[in-house]
Motif scaffolding. Sequence first.
Motif, mmCIF file in Angstrom:
data_model
loop_
_atom_site.group_PDB
_atom_site.id
_atom_site.type_symbol
_atom_site.label_atom_id
_atom_site.label_comp_id
_atom_site.label_asym_id
_atom_site.label_seq_id
_atom_site.Cartn_x
_atom_site.Cartn_y
_atom_site.Cartn_z
ATOM 1 N N LYS A 273 -3.959 19.335 0.901
ATOM 2 C CA LYS A 273 -3.277 19.778 2.040
ATOM 3 C C LYS A 273 -1.958 18.900 1.987
ATOM 4 O O LYS A 273 -1.956 17.779 1.652
ATOM 5 C CB LYS A 273 -3.985 19.869 3.081
ATOM 6 N N VAL A 274 -0.986 19.685 2.361
ATOM 7 C CA VAL A 274 0.636 18.786 2.992
ATOM 8 C C VAL A 274 0.493 18.233 4.282
ATOM 9 O O VAL A 274 0.413 19.011 5.225
ATOM 10 C CB VAL A 274 1.740 19.282 2.378
ATOM 11 N N TRP A 275 0.420 16.932 4.474
ATOM 12 C CA TRP A 275 0.216 16.423 5.996
ATOM 13 C C TRP A 275 1.644 16.121 6.531
ATOM 14 O O TRP A 275 2.776 15.739 5.784
ATOM 15 C CB TRP A 275 -0.714 15.255 5.787
ATOM 16 N N VAL B 93 1.028 -1.166 -0.012
ATOM 17 C CA VAL B 93 0.162 0.169 -0.091
ATOM 18 C C VAL B 93 0.923 1.093 0.050
ATOM 19 O O VAL B 93 1.689 1.418 0.779
ATOM 20 C CB VAL B 93 -0.922 -0.035 1.226
ATOM 21 N N THR B 94 0.703 1.887 -1.149
ATOM 22 C CA THR B 94 1.627 3.225 -1.218
ATOM 23 C C THR B 94 0.616 4.406 -0.957
ATOM 24 O O THR B 94 -0.492 4.526 -1.605
ATOM 25 C CB THR B 94 2.567 3.304 -2.361
ATOM 26 N N SER B 95 1.222 5.476 -0.130
ATOM 27 C CA SER B 95 0.379 6.721 0.035
ATOM 28 C C SER B 95 1.444 7.672 0.035
ATOM 29 O O SER B 95 2.635 7.712 0.027
ATOM 30 C CB SER B 95 -0.399 6.708 1.174
ATOM 31 N N ILE B 96 0.930 8.896 -0.303
ATOM 32 C CA ILE B 96 1.713 10.173 -0.185
ATOM 33 C C ILE B 96 1.154 11.311 0.912
ATOM 34 O O ILE B 96 -0.078 11.114 1.214
ATOM 35 C CB ILE B 96 1.879 10.914 -1.429
ATOM 36 N N ASN B 97 2.112 12.246 1.174
ATOM 37 C CA ASN B 97 1.344 13.007 2.382
ATOM 38 C C ASN B 97 1.035 14.435 1.615
ATOM 39 O O ASN B 97 0.541 15.336 2.396
ATOM 40 C CB ASN B 97 2.791 13.592 3.213
ATOM 41 N N TYR B 98 0.755 13.993 0.227
ATOM 42 C CA TYR B 98 -0.274 15.215 -0.047
ATOM 43 C C TYR B 98 -1.690 14.697 -0.180
ATOM 44 O O TYR B 98 -1.925 13.802 -0.867
ATOM 45 C CB TYR B 98 0.115 15.616 -1.700
ATOM 46 N N GLY B 99 -2.724 15.231 0.496
ATOM 47 C CA GLY B 99 -3.979 14.875 0.699
ATOM 48 C C GLY B 99 -4.097 13.493 1.200
ATOM 49 O O GLY B 99 -5.051 12.472 0.919
ATOM 50 N N CYS B 100 -3.092 12.680 1.814
ATOM 51 C CA CYS B 100 -3.131 11.287 2.290
ATOM 52 C C CYS B 100 -3.397 10.351 1.034
ATOM 53 O O CYS B 100 -4.045 9.326 1.382
ATOM 54 C CB CYS B 100 -4.070 11.204 3.526
ATOM 55 N N ILE B 101 -3.097 10.835 -0.261
ATOM 56 C CA ILE B 101 -3.641 10.189 -1.174
ATOM 57 C C ILE B 101 -3.070 8.703 -1.291
ATOM 58 O O ILE B 101 -1.877 8.390 -1.179
ATOM 59 C CB ILE B 101 -3.192 10.789 -2.434
ATOM 60 N N LYS C 210 -0.891 13.741 9.820
ATOM 61 C CA LYS C 210 -1.396 14.623 10.901
ATOM 62 C C LYS C 210 -1.411 15.815 10.071
ATOM 63 O O LYS C 210 -0.695 16.445 9.352
ATOM 64 C CB LYS C 210 -0.611 14.770 11.941
ATOM 65 N N TYR C 211 -2.561 16.550 10.582
ATOM 66 C CA TYR C 211 -2.785 18.010 9.844
ATOM 67 C C TYR C 211 -3.599 18.610 10.660
ATOM 68 O O TYR C 211 -4.432 18.474 11.362
ATOM 69 C CB TYR C 211 -3.477 17.914 8.641
ATOM 70 N N ILE C 212 -3.424 20.386 10.873
ATOM 71 C CA ILE C 212 -4.216 21.020 11.664
ATOM 72 C C ILE C 212 -4.901 22.094 10.855
ATOM 73 O O ILE C 212 -4.227 22.910 10.017
ATOM 74 C CB ILE C 212 -3.308 21.966 12.659
ATOM 75 N N SER C 213 -6.106 21.734 10.554
ATOM 76 C CA SER C 213 -7.142 22.626 9.894
ATOM 77 C C SER C 213 -7.449 23.995 10.621
ATOM 78 O O SER C 213 -8.181 23.534 11.568
ATOM 79 C CB SER C 213 -8.363 21.807 9.437
ATOM 80 N N LEU C 214 -7.033 24.944 10.169
ATOM 81 C CA LEU C 214 -7.197 26.176 11.130
ATOM 82 C C LEU C 214 -8.800 26.812 10.867
ATOM 83 O O LEU C 214 -9.251 26.527 10.024
ATOM 84 C CB LEU C 214 -6.362 27.325 10.430
#
Length: 348
Positions: A114-116, A29-37, A132-136
């Motif tokens: 978003k970049v996580w 399983v491969t994912s990226i930290n752009y959008g948790c895609i 992890k991400y903080i949505s303001l």
Amino acid sequence: MKIIQREFGSIHDGVITSTTLVNDHGMEVTSINYGCIITNIMVPDQNGQMENVVLGFDTIENYEKHSPYFGAVIGRVAGRIKGGTFELDGAKYQLEKNNMGNALHGGNKGYDKKVWHVDVNSDDEESSVVYKYISLDGEEGYPGNVEIKVTYCLSNANELTISYEAVSDKKTLLNVTNHSYFNLSGDLKRDILNHALKVKSDSFLELDDELIPTGEVLSVANTSFDFRESRVIQDGVNSSHDQNILAGNGYDHPFLLSENHNQEIVLSDEESGRILTIETDQPAVVLYTGNKLNNDFEIRSVQSRKYLGLCLETQGLPDSIHHPHFPSNILEKGEVFRSQTIYKFGLL
């Protein structure tokens, strides 16, 4: 178990990291930290051939330019919010209108863009990547600072578990899901029209002309929406049901689940022999059959087209803020939201 990390690309928000979880059987399983895609899920067919069973790209540029939410985490609120407005405790909130005057999938720059922050963990039985991400407060018009964590965990049983956890410092809305497009044929050899689907659901939501729930809950009985016994996706594409036609000749509908944690969603492809069983704690699953996939780009050398993949988005009901009889998607101040969906890959 093994974890492989590499640089996937870069955008103005920073470097994009690719993380591949590999179990002892070779599933990846491969994912990226752009959008948790989720970019790839590699699983065997009945002959042991390892192939990718989700739609995705090999470059960050293609995700930015072409992607209809391929593999991404959707938030703050999945689905459409009618008019892009809602009220909480007498306060009116105006959201970004990014879909025919409505708010869709979190707005112009939702969680999918978003970049996580990324961490990894591994032991003998499972490995995981934690985003992890903080949505303001005020992001895309939503109230509250929301701290959200998404975990992808791969086990040696060929199970991918997606876990969500979030907390807000103000009362807000939250309805998150993963928007992976599945195609069990492997490496997009065929479309998904002959995929068979079984869903433990007695009812689905009626949609209006803008694909927003009207508030009416319809019975699946004696319709192309009855997946209580396995049926092929082609049935809905060929159906004369007004809701199938409205969705673009197929499905884009929330189904209310009658059971949880009990093989409530099963997708299979007889030719490859692959089967995907999904179990969740969420009240609904949105079935989208790729009715509106554009044909003006390629997906790893395969021409994009309608019905090339389907989504099974476990979530709360869309636009629930405007329908008090729907399960609520309101997250209270300080309340911890938790949800989990398990994807079990196997063979027929």
